[in-house]
Design an enzyme around this catalytic site. Sequence first.
Site, PDB file in Angstrom:
ATOM      1  N   CYS A   1      -6.327  -6.409  -6.822  1.00  0.00           N
ATOM      2  CA  CYS A   1      -6.072  -5.835  -5.498  1.00  0.00           C
ATOM      3  C   CYS A   1      -5.430  -6.861  -4.562  1.00  0.00           C
ATOM      4  O   CYS A   1      -4.779  -6.484  -3.586  1.00  0.00           O
ATOM      5  CB  CYS A   1      -7.348  -5.269  -4.897  1.00  0.00           C
ATOM      6  SG  CYS A   1      -8.737  -6.421  -4.863  1.00  0.00           S
ATOM      7  N   HIS A   2      -5.564  -8.151  -4.881  1.00  0.00           N
ATOM      8  CA  HIS A   2      -4.933  -9.187  -4.057  1.00  0.00           C
ATOM      9  C   HIS A   2      -3.412  -9.095  -4.109  1.00  0.00           C
ATOM     10  O   HIS A   2      -2.731  -9.627  -3.241  1.00  0.00           O
ATOM     11  CB  HIS A   2      -5.405 -10.590  -4.480  1.00  0.00           C
ATOM     12  CG  HIS A   2      -5.121 -10.925  -5.906  1.00  0.00           C
ATOM     13  ND1 HIS A   2      -5.950 -10.521  -6.947  1.00  0.00           N
ATOM     14  CD2 HIS A   2      -4.104 -11.614  -6.484  1.00  0.00           C
ATOM     15  CE1 HIS A   2      -5.450 -10.966  -8.089  1.00  0.00           C
ATOM     16  NE2 HIS A   2      -4.325 -11.635  -7.835  1.00  0.00           N
TER      17      HIS A   2
ATOM     18  N   ASN B   1     -12.192  -1.705  -4.340  1.00  0.00           N
ATOM     19  CA  ASN B   1     -12.049  -2.114  -5.734  1.00  0.00           C
ATOM     20  C   ASN B   1     -13.299  -2.874  -6.165  1.00  0.00           C
ATOM     21  O   ASN B   1     -13.585  -3.947  -5.631  1.00  0.00           O
ATOM     22  CB  ASN B   1     -10.803  -3.001  -5.873  1.00  0.00           C
ATOM     23  CG  ASN B   1     -10.664  -3.620  -7.246  1.00  0.00           C
ATOM     24  OD1 ASN B   1     -11.277  -3.196  -8.214  1.00  0.00           O
ATOM     25  ND2 ASN B   1      -9.840  -4.659  -7.322  1.00  0.00           N
TER      26      ASN B   1
ATOM     27  N   GLU C   1      -0.896 -17.598  -8.241  1.00  0.00           N
ATOM     28  CA  GLU C   1       0.037 -16.848  -9.071  1.00  0.00           C
ATOM     29  C   GLU C   1       1.499 -17.148  -8.752  1.00  0.00           C
ATOM     30  O   GLU C   1       2.395 -16.577  -9.373  1.00  0.00           O
ATOM     31  CB  GLU C   1      -0.246 -15.346  -8.930  1.00  0.00           C
ATOM     32  CG  GLU C   1      -1.584 -14.953  -9.482  1.00  0.00           C
ATOM     33  CD  GLU C   1      -1.825 -13.461  -9.495  1.00  0.00           C
ATOM     34  OE1 GLU C   1      -0.887 -12.686  -9.220  1.00  0.00           O
ATOM     35  OE2 GLU C   1      -2.960 -13.070  -9.815  1.00  0.00           O
TER      36      GLU C   1
ATOM     37  N   TYR D   1       0.847  -1.189   0.000  1.00  0.00           N
ATOM     38  CA  TYR D   1       0.000   0.000   0.000  1.00  0.00           C
ATOM     39  C   TYR D   1       0.887   1.245   0.000  1.00  0.00           C
ATOM     40  O   TYR D   1       0.593   2.219  -0.690  1.00  0.00           O
ATOM     41  CB  TYR D   1      -0.916   0.012   1.234  1.00  0.00           C
ATOM     42  CG  TYR D   1      -1.826  -1.190   1.322  1.00  0.00           C
ATOM     43  CD1 TYR D   1      -2.946  -1.297   0.499  1.00  0.00           C
ATOM     44  CD2 TYR D   1      -1.581  -2.214   2.221  1.00  0.00           C
ATOM     45  CE1 TYR D   1      -3.789  -2.399   0.573  1.00  0.00           C
ATOM     46  CE2 TYR D   1      -2.419  -3.319   2.305  1.00  0.00           C
ATOM     47  CZ  TYR D   1      -3.514  -3.410   1.484  1.00  0.00           C
ATOM     48  OH  TYR D   1      -4.342  -4.504   1.551  1.00  0.00           O
TER      49      TYR D   1
END
Length: 154
Positions: free
Chosen positions: A119-120, A111, A147, A90
Amino acid sequence: MSGPNVGQVRTPVGLISIHEDAGAITRVTWTGENRGARSDLLRHAIAQIEAYFAGDRHEFDLPLRVDGSDFQRAVCERMQAIPFGETCTYGDIARELDAPPQPVGQACGGNPIPIIIPCHRVVGAQSLGGFSGAGGVDCKVALLRHEGAYGLLI
């Protein structure tokens, strides 16, 4: 028109609904809604979500519309630039936008198009931070693991 068209897709993180309105994806929710016409855009969005979870797609190529403030849109635009399998904090986004981290966190939490706008991939300096989708942080962890962002989670 009676509102957006909504299609659903079953994923490893739950049954998600993709909302399309006036030629743009406007929301991703975990409501299980499925209504209206199945437009070409919804079919493409569903196919891209399925390909993402199958490991065949790392980026989304869909028209998006983020309803919100200029700041919300700026944060969403920055989140879209985070590559698959990578994270930023952030604070990183706050520095880039010359803003405090707390409003950035609030914008991430607001979001409207999670997964597609990743946003993850935004985490706290000392923790994972939150996630607005169903399952909260557990869903965020599942997406990051999908991911290959394991270094963060070990």
